[in-house]
Scaffold this active site. Structure first.
Site, short mmCIF file in Angstrom:
data_model
loop_
_atom_site.label_atom_id
_atom_site.label_comp_id
_atom_site.label_asym_id
_atom_site.label_seq_id
_atom_site.Cartn_x
_atom_site.Cartn_y
_atom_site.Cartn_z
N THR A 132 0.89 -1.29 0.07
CA THR A 132 -0.11 -0.05 -0.04
C THR A 132 0.73 1.27 0.00
OG1 THR A 132 0.07 0.05 2.51
CG2 THR A 132 -1.87 -0.85 1.30
N ASN B 243 1.52 4.47 1.79
CA ASN B 243 1.01 5.07 3.11
C ASN B 243 1.02 6.56 2.89
OD1 ASN B 243 0.74 5.79 5.68
ND2 ASN B 243 2.29 4.66 6.61
N GLU C 114 -4.23 4.55 3.66
CA GLU C 114 -3.29 3.44 2.84
C GLU C 114 -4.11 2.98 1.66
OE1 GLU C 114 -0.84 0.79 4.94
OE2 GLU C 114 -1.72 1.58 6.98
#
Length: 319
Positions: free
Chosen positions: A212, A214, A260
């Site tokens: 992901t 962030n 995220e």
């Protein structure tokens, strides 16, 4: 579109124009009515249109600590205004000294001496000057002295969002905070967006097979309620379908609230350090802590599948 920060940035040879003033956070559908009308009248009169807004939000200066969550940073508002055809945006630094200007002094200092307003377009609830003493009636009265006209536009747009309340930035912020992304989108006329720089996190998503981005969000950003959402991640001009997580990551006893975004089926993305945008399309589920990593992985797989379905259905409906 020209962008000015402070009165000193306005070109000295700037001629007469049509002006509208407001915080315009989110540039929602009510705001679009006023700004659109200002642009329309400017074209009719053969003069430029100018939007005047403030930084920081006036409430933070008048009542420190009360800065509302923002629906859009200033550069995003400027982009949205440019799409509406605005010729110039003036961002006025809102200081304690500036807040003490009387309504008449504000008109002279900003509208008359610098912007040479020919017409001012506002909503019926517009307030200005020290302690918000000025209203549209005062604005019009001063216009008779300083040779500009005032046009008042009713921005009371209503829909299903918020149970039929009039569209406003306050209502939009509330819906975003509650996780009602669809309701917020109805008011905004587009999905709610969060922006920021991609920073390194715990990298658990990468370890689980779902890396992901962030996103370290900008200060005072209006962030949706904790949960999983379908939407898009935009980086380097590319818009990618995404499953988005907002929350403290309870599976790993996290304490810091993060945003995220997993770019669905994208491999090898390196977004660290990039400024990105996350658009929220639909709520998928609430945040939860699972009994095992296997259960978590199953849930993430379902989130990605559901997000893909929601995004594809939305995009098919727009074709």
């Amino acid at each position: 579109m020209q962008r000015w920060r402070g009165l000193e940035d306005i070109p000295q040879d700037w001629g007469r124009g049509v002006v509208t003033i407001g915080s315009y956070d989110g540039v929602h559908r009510g705001h679009q009515l006023i700004i659109g009308r200002a642009v329309e009248r400017a074209r009719e009169l053969g003069v430029p249109s100018v939007v005047v807004t403030f930084d920081p939000h006036p409430s933070e200066v008048v009542r420190p600590g009360s800065h509302p969550p923002l629906l859009a940073p200033h550069h995003r508002r400027a982009e949205l205004m440019a799409h509406l055809g605005v010729d110039a945006v003036l961002i006025l630094p809102f200081t304690s000294e500036f807040s003490k200007l009387s309504a008449a002094d504000f008109v002279v200092k900003v509208l008359v001496d610098k912007l040479h307003a020919k017409l001012v377009v506002e909503g019926p609830n517009f307030r200005f000057g020290h302690k918000a003493a000025g209203n549209v009636e005062v604005l019009a009265e001063l216009g008779r002295t300083y040779d500009y006209e005032v046009e008042v536009i009713d921005l009371r747009v209503r829909g299903e969002a918020g149970g039929g309340e009039p569209f406003s930035s306050t209502l939009t912020r509330r819906l975003v905070t509650e996780g009602d992304i669809e309701g917020a989108a109805e008011i905004l006329g587009r999905p709610h967006r969060v922006e920021g720089v991609v920073v390194r996190g715990a990298q658990r998503g990468r370890e689980l097979g779902y890396p992901t981005a962030n996103v370290e969000t900008l200060p005072h950003t209006a962030i949706p309620a904790d949960g999983v959402y379908a939407g898009w991640l935009t980086a380097d001009g590319e818009r990618m379908p995404a499953a988005i997580s907002v929350g403290t990551n309870p599976q790993f006893d996290g304490t810091e609230r993060t945003v995220e975004a997993y770019a669905i089926d994208r491999v090898g993305l390196d977004l660290y350090g990039l400024h990105v945008a996350v658009d929220f399309l639909a709520y998928v589920r609430g945040m939860a802590k699972f009994d095992s990593i296997e259960d978590l992985l199953e849930a993430i797989g379902n989130d990605v599948k559901r997000s893909t379905e929601l995004i594809e259905a939305y995009e098919a409906g727009r074709d």
